[in-house]
Structures are given as C-alpha cells and as structure tokens.
Enzyme design. Sequence first.
Site, mmCIF file in Angstrom:
data_model
loop_
_atom_site.group_PDB
_atom_site.id
_atom_site.type_symbol
_atom_site.label_atom_id
_atom_site.label_comp_id
_atom_site.label_asym_id
_atom_site.label_seq_id
_atom_site.Cartn_x
_atom_site.Cartn_y
_atom_site.Cartn_z
ATOM 1 N N TYR A 120 0.815 -1.215 0.000
ATOM 2 C CA TYR A 120 0.000 0.000 0.000
ATOM 3 C C TYR A 120 0.852 1.271 0.000
ATOM 4 O O TYR A 120 0.327 2.365 0.171
ATOM 5 C CB TYR A 120 -0.918 0.011 1.222
ATOM 6 N N LYS A 167 4.475 -14.120 5.489
ATOM 7 C CA LYS A 167 4.713 -15.057 4.389
ATOM 8 C C LYS A 167 6.213 -15.052 4.053
ATOM 9 O O LYS A 167 6.618 -14.962 2.886
ATOM 10 C CB LYS A 167 3.860 -14.655 3.178
ATOM 11 N N ASP A 199 -1.320 -17.903 4.974
ATOM 12 C CA ASP A 199 -2.294 -18.797 4.373
ATOM 13 C C ASP A 199 -2.746 -19.866 5.368
ATOM 14 O O ASP A 199 -3.928 -20.214 5.431
ATOM 15 C CB ASP A 199 -1.751 -19.422 3.090
ATOM 16 N N ASP A 223 -5.327 -6.332 6.342
ATOM 17 C CA ASP A 223 -6.550 -5.903 5.680
ATOM 18 C C ASP A 223 -7.411 -7.109 5.315
ATOM 19 O O ASP A 223 -8.601 -7.182 5.642
ATOM 20 C CB ASP A 223 -6.177 -5.103 4.429
ATOM 21 N N ASP A 227 -10.871 -8.877 7.489
ATOM 22 C CA ASP A 227 -12.158 -9.021 6.810
ATOM 23 C C ASP A 227 -12.634 -10.470 6.848
ATOM 24 O O ASP A 227 -13.839 -10.734 6.961
ATOM 25 C CB ASP A 227 -12.043 -8.558 5.351
#
Length: 326
Positions: A120, A167, A199, A223, A227
Amino acid sequence: MTHDIAVIPGDGIGKEVTPAAVEVLEALEIDFEFHEAEAGDAVQAETGEALPEETYDLAASADATLFGAAGDTAADVILPLREAVDSFVNVRPATAYPGVDAVRPETDLVFLRENTEGVYAGHEDRLSDDVSTLTRVVTESASRRLAEFACDFVADRDADGFTVVHKANVMRETDGRFRDAIADVADEHGVETDEVLMDAFATRVCLDPDQFDVVVCPNLAGDVLSDLAAGLVGGLGLLPSANIGPERALFEPVHGTAPDIAGEGVANPAATILSAAMLVEYLGYDEAGMAIREAVETTLEEGPRTPDLGGDASTEDVTAAIVDRL
C-alpha cells in the site's frame, strides 16, 4: 478539557452511521467540539478533489477524527487521512457478540496491522501494454515501531503475547525483515510470540479462532485477514477500527459505503459506534468507552436490530436504544 473531533461522514451509509456515533458521543459527559468536513465521491464530483485540503488539515490538527466511508475514491481519501494523523498501526478487533448469529461465536481477537507501507506504499507502474509492477516496501523502523506498540498493547490487555502472521517463506527479504524485527523487539521486552504463515492462519482461524488473541501482521495481510474474521463474527457491520499515530488518531468502521442500502435509513451503526468507543478510550476515558461498548452489546443481544442482523429496526431506532442504555 475540550477535545476537538473532526467528523468526516464521507459517502453512502457513512452519512448515516457517522451522525449516529456523534449522537452517542454527545450523550457522554465529556466536552467534545465537533468539526464536520467533506471527503469522498460526492465532493470529488463537485470540486474535483476527493479529499479537500481543508479536510486533510482538519484531521491533521484535531485531537481525533471519526470517519465514515468513501466509495470509488476510498484510496484517495483514507490513505491520506491515515497519513494526516501519522498512523503507523491499524487496530481491528473482531469479536462475536451475544445475540448475533456468528459462524464462530467464540471469536475474540485483535489485529494489529502495519499501516504505512507494504504493497500500500503506492509504488505502482505500468511499464508497457503487457507489464505492470508493484513495489513492496518494508522497513526495519516501521516494523519495530509496530512491534513496540504490540508489546505495550498486550501488556495493557494482560495477554500472554501475540502471534506474528507473515509469508516469509516466499517473501524472504520483505516479510523476513518484518518477522525478524518484530521478534527482536518482542525479545527485548520479554514478550512471548509465535508465528504462523498467513495462508495457514486463514485456515486455522476459521477452524479454531479461540487459539488466537492478538495478531500482528503486515499491511495487506491485516486488511484481508481481518475481513475474513468479520465473516466469523457476523459481518463487516460489527467491526470497528482505530488508526493510531504518535499524537492523534483516526477511527472508522471497517465496512464500506454499502450503496445498495444507502439512504434507506437501515444501516447498522454498531461498527461506527464501537469505533467511537475506541476514540474515547484513546482520549483516556476508559469507563466511557466501556459504557458505550456495553450499551452496544446489550442492544445487539436484546434488540432492536437492523435488517443485516435479522431485525427490522432503522439506524435511528438502534442509535436511540444505545443512547438510552448509556
């Protein structure tokens, strides 16, 4: 003491749920002075700017900011607003409440998301008709600043430690740096940590969310995974958030503008009102924040409820019930 609060409703249901949160704040015995400003799709259509300079300046000078939602211009609004308060961490609780039909009613966790960099950071390029690139930025300094906050956060929460989600097995330089910096700071503070690949976390949190408490993660992962957690507790209409900086902060619901119901007066104000609870706690009024939280929880359990939670109440009805319970 008077606290200057910037209020930026934005677009869609932001114009409905933000006034609801202000109404709750006005019911408290705290001296607030509210200053409303515009941002989002509508103001861009009118002026050509999604985030007018005066709105940015207001957020940069207010003690705290309450923001609603923005539509297509969201990236042009919320990212600069977070920059205006120098926000380095996004705090997103995901809690299942009594009376809400949650997939995993045992869920009660908090995401601490790095808020300034990662993918971002805004370094995108279209090199040709065939190739576009995105540069991911991870710094030692931002990672350590997040870790310092996380160590203080778990101490205040009286938690045993936190989980680092990353990750680094694939993004060895960037997530590797992030993971190592977090671990170094935690070790300096004597805070216990464990780590989970992002993951694997996505699977594990769905199967057994109770195994997690405080989760520290890079920007994009925070983010997406927060969610995902919203789906476990009953939807995005229940998730508040705080963007914390060194001297000021911005508070917003995690949900968007919900154009399908905007203007109908049935938007769920819970996430925005819970964001307001985080706002008053940030300003040092812990008892007031708890009072708001308890009023929201009682209303979610006993009603009235908006249609997204199986009820038929309006935004105004739910807000009035929460204010009454204060």
